[in-house]
Design a protein around this motif. Structure first.
Motif, PDB file in Angstrom:
ATOM      1  N   ILE A  44     -39.732 -35.018 -69.222  1.00 15.94           N
ATOM      2  CA  ILE A  44     -39.769 -35.132 -67.766  1.00 15.94           C
ATOM      3  C   ILE A  44     -40.840 -36.131 -67.346  1.00 15.94           C
ATOM      4  N   ASP A  45     -41.998 -36.088 -68.010  1.00 15.42           N
ATOM      5  CA  ASP A  45     -43.105 -36.969 -67.650  1.00 15.42           C
ATOM      6  C   ASP A  45     -42.869 -38.413 -68.096  1.00 15.42           C
ATOM      7  N   ALA A  46     -41.920 -38.622 -69.002  1.00 13.37           N
ATOM      8  CA  ALA A  46     -41.716 -39.955 -69.592  1.00 13.37           C
ATOM      9  C   ALA A  46     -40.959 -40.926 -68.695  1.00 13.37           C
ATOM     10  N   GLY A  47     -40.380 -40.452 -67.610  1.00 13.75           N
ATOM     11  CA  GLY A  47     -39.603 -41.383 -66.807  1.00 13.75           C
ATOM     12  C   GLY A  47     -39.530 -41.007 -65.342  1.00 13.75           C
ATOM     13  N   ASP A  48     -38.827 -41.864 -64.583  1.00 13.28           N
ATOM     14  CA  ASP A  48     -38.579 -41.617 -63.169  1.00 13.28           C
ATOM     15  C   ASP A  48     -37.131 -41.151 -63.018  1.00 13.28           C
ATOM     16  N   ASP A  49     -36.848 -40.449 -61.970  1.00 14.66           N
ATOM     17  CA  ASP A  49     -35.490 -39.961 -61.703  1.00 14.66           C
ATOM     18  C   ASP A  49     -34.914 -39.218 -62.896  1.00 14.66           C
ATOM     19  N   VAL A  50     -35.709 -38.324 -63.453  1.00 15.39           N
ATOM     20  CA  VAL A  50     -35.286 -37.537 -64.615  1.00 15.39           C
ATOM     21  C   VAL A  50     -34.486 -36.345 -64.124  1.00 15.39           C
ATOM     22  N   THR A  51     -33.293 -36.176 -64.689  1.00 17.49           N
ATOM     23  CA  THR A  51     -32.417 -35.056 -64.334  1.00 17.49           C
ATOM     24  C   THR A  51     -32.341 -34.076 -65.502  1.00 17.49           C
ATOM     25  N   PRO A  52     -31.959 -32.833 -65.221  1.00 15.29           N
ATOM     26  CA  PRO A  52     -31.785 -31.871 -66.314  1.00 15.29           C
ATOM     27  C   PRO A  52     -30.773 -32.357 -67.357  1.00 15.29           C
ATOM     28  N   GLY A  53     -29.707 -32.987 -66.913  1.00 13.58           N
ATOM     29  CA  GLY A  53     -28.701 -33.494 -67.843  1.00 13.58           C
ATOM     30  C   GLY A  53     -29.252 -34.556 -68.773  1.00 13.58           C
ATOM     31  N   LEU A  54     -30.092 -35.420 -68.239  1.00 10.68           N
ATOM     32  CA  LEU A  54     -30.708 -36.469 -69.061  1.00 10.68           C
ATOM     33  C   LEU A  54     -31.619 -35.852 -70.121  1.00 10.68           C
ATOM     34  N   VAL A  55     -32.415 -34.862 -69.729  1.00  9.39           N
ATOM     35  CA  VAL A  55     -33.305 -34.190 -70.682  1.00  9.39           C
ATOM     36  C   VAL A  55     -32.484 -33.468 -71.743  1.00  9.39           C
ATOM     37  N   ALA A  56     -31.434 -32.780 -71.334  1.00  4.68           N
ATOM     38  CA  ALA A  56     -30.569 -32.075 -72.291  1.00  4.68           C
ATOM     39  C   ALA A  56     -29.966 -33.052 -73.298  1.00  4.68           C
ATOM     40  N   GLN A  57     -29.541 -34.190 -72.803  1.00  2.00           N
ATOM     41  CA  GLN A  57     -28.940 -35.199 -73.681  1.00  2.00           C
ATOM     42  C   GLN A  57     -29.974 -35.751 -74.665  1.00  2.00           C
ATOM     43  N   ARG A  58     -31.133 -36.112 -74.169  1.00  6.19           N
ATOM     44  CA  ARG A  58     -32.165 -36.702 -75.027  1.00  6.19           C
ATOM     45  C   ARG A  58     -32.659 -35.732 -76.100  1.00  6.19           C
ATOM     46  N   LEU A  59     -32.829 -34.467 -75.724  1.00 11.93           N
ATOM     47  CA  LEU A  59     -33.362 -33.483 -76.666  1.00 11.93           C
ATOM     48  C   LEU A  59     -32.266 -32.757 -77.441  1.00 11.93           C
ATOM     49  N   GLN A  60     -31.025 -32.969 -77.056  1.00 17.71           N
ATOM     50  CA  GLN A  60     -29.882 -32.287 -77.654  1.00 17.71           C
ATOM     51  C   GLN A  60     -30.012 -30.772 -77.518  1.00 17.71           C
ATOM     52  N   PHE A  61     -30.414 -30.358 -76.323  1.00 16.40           N
ATOM     53  CA  PHE A  61     -30.466 -28.953 -75.943  1.00 16.40           C
ATOM     54  C   PHE A  61     -29.283 -28.700 -75.025  1.00 16.40           C
ATOM     55  N   SER A  62     -28.873 -27.452 -74.899  1.00 16.45           N
ATOM     56  CA  SER A  62     -27.809 -27.133 -73.953  1.00 16.45           C
ATOM     57  C   SER A  62     -28.368 -27.196 -72.533  1.00 16.45           C
ATOM     58  N   HIS A  63     -27.478 -27.360 -71.563  1.00 17.13           N
ATOM     59  CA  HIS A  63     -27.907 -27.375 -70.153  1.00 17.13           C
ATOM     60  C   HIS A  63     -28.535 -26.037 -69.771  1.00 17.13           C
ATOM     61  N   ALA A  64     -27.985 -24.951 -70.302  1.00 14.05           N
ATOM     62  CA  ALA A  64     -28.536 -23.624 -69.995  1.00 14.05           C
ATOM     63  C   ALA A  64     -29.967 -23.493 -70.512  1.00 14.05           C
ATOM     64  N   THR A  65     -30.222 -24.028 -71.690  1.00 15.13           N
ATOM     65  CA  THR A  65     -31.571 -23.983 -72.259  1.00 15.13           C
ATOM     66  C   THR A  65     -32.535 -24.790 -71.403  1.00 15.13           C
ATOM     67  N   ILE A  66     -32.117 -25.976 -70.993  1.00 13.07           N
ATOM     68  CA  ILE A  66     -32.970 -26.818 -70.146  1.00 13.07           C
ATOM     69  C   ILE A  66     -33.262 -26.111 -68.826  1.00 13.07           C
ATOM     70  N   THR A  67     -32.254 -25.498 -68.238  1.00  7.82           N
ATOM     71  CA  THR A  67     -32.448 -24.782 -66.971  1.00  7.82           C
ATOM     72  C   THR A  67     -33.483 -23.681 -67.121  1.00  7.82           C
ATOM     73  N   ALA A  68     -33.384 -22.901 -68.193  1.00 11.75           N
ATOM     74  CA  ALA A  68     -34.336 -21.808 -68.411  1.00 11.75           C
ATOM     75  C   ALA A  68     -35.749 -22.341 -68.617  1.00 11.75           C
ATOM     76  N   ILE A  69     -35.878 -23.391 -69.386  1.00 10.19           N
ATOM     77  CA  ILE A  69     -37.200 -23.968 -69.644  1.00 10.19           C
ATOM     78  C   ILE A  69     -37.782 -24.563 -68.373  1.00 10.19           C
ATOM     79  N   VAL A  70     -36.975 -25.309 -67.631  1.00 15.02           N
ATOM     80  CA  VAL A  70     -37.464 -25.936 -66.398  1.00 15.02           C
ATOM     81  C   VAL A  70     -37.831 -24.868 -65.375  1.00 15.02           C
ATOM     82  N   ASP A  71     -37.055 -23.803 -65.281  1.00 11.57           N
ATOM     83  CA  ASP A  71     -37.413 -22.703 -64.376  1.00 11.57           C
ATOM     84  C   ASP A  71     -38.812 -22.190 -64.692  1.00 11.57           C
TER      85      ASP A  71
END
Length: 159
Positions: A44-71
């Motif tokens: 999240i800190d590495a860029g601008d206009d970072v979306t949950p989908g972008l983070v999920a794609q980069r880390l190869q995590f599921s969207h549900a996992t990203i949502t829980a972590i971001v929450d």
């Protein structure tokens, strides 16, 4: 009949697990975060206009996992979420000042150590390690598991 190779492989796997657990404990003590939370915060800190989908794609995590972590990161005031001005459907995330401070406090994670050492290996050796590790994951029934096995959306005891 037990195989010497199987026993040696299990010993090596246990060493890897101990190194992982030790790194997780050091990280939790220093920052109060799990490795997965720290990885997401760094993305999240590495860029601008970072979306949950972008983070999920980069880390190869599921969207549900990203949502829980971001929450959890939002609850800790380490990340903020806002709607995009251009497209209200898009949720943009940004590290807060507290989040950036937490990143600075974080010790070198096992992943950073691994990436540095792995990068200097010849391609054929990297491919062998990948193939062996994927096969090991399959043997242990973790072939389709999410890439965030250390997810802990809850509190971490810093003591």
């Amino acid at each position: 009949m037990e195989s010497e190779i199987a026993n040696a492989t299990l010993r090596a796997l246990r060493r890897v697990l101990r190194a992982t657990e030790g790194g997780t404990r050091r990280l939790a003590t220093a920052t109060g975060l799990t490795p997965s939370q720290l990885l997401v915060l760094r993305e999240i800190d590495a860029g601008d206009d970072v979306t949950p989908g972008l983070v999920a794609q980069r880390l190869q995590f599921s969207h549900a996992t990203i949502t829980a972590i971001v929450d959890r990161l939002v609850a800790l005031d380490l990340v903020s979420r806002t709607r995009s001005e251009q497209d209200k459907r898009r949720m943009l995330m940004k590290a807060t000042d507290a989040g950036r401070r937490r990143l600075l406090e974080a010790p070198d994670m096992l992943q950073v150590k691994f990436e540095t050492a792995f990068a200097v290996l010849p391609g054929w050796e990297q491919a062998m390690i990948l193939a062996g590790t994927e096969r090991l994951a399959d043997l242990l029934g973790a072939g389709d598991a999410d890439a965030a096995p250390l997810l802990d959306a809850g509190e971490i005891d810093r003591e």
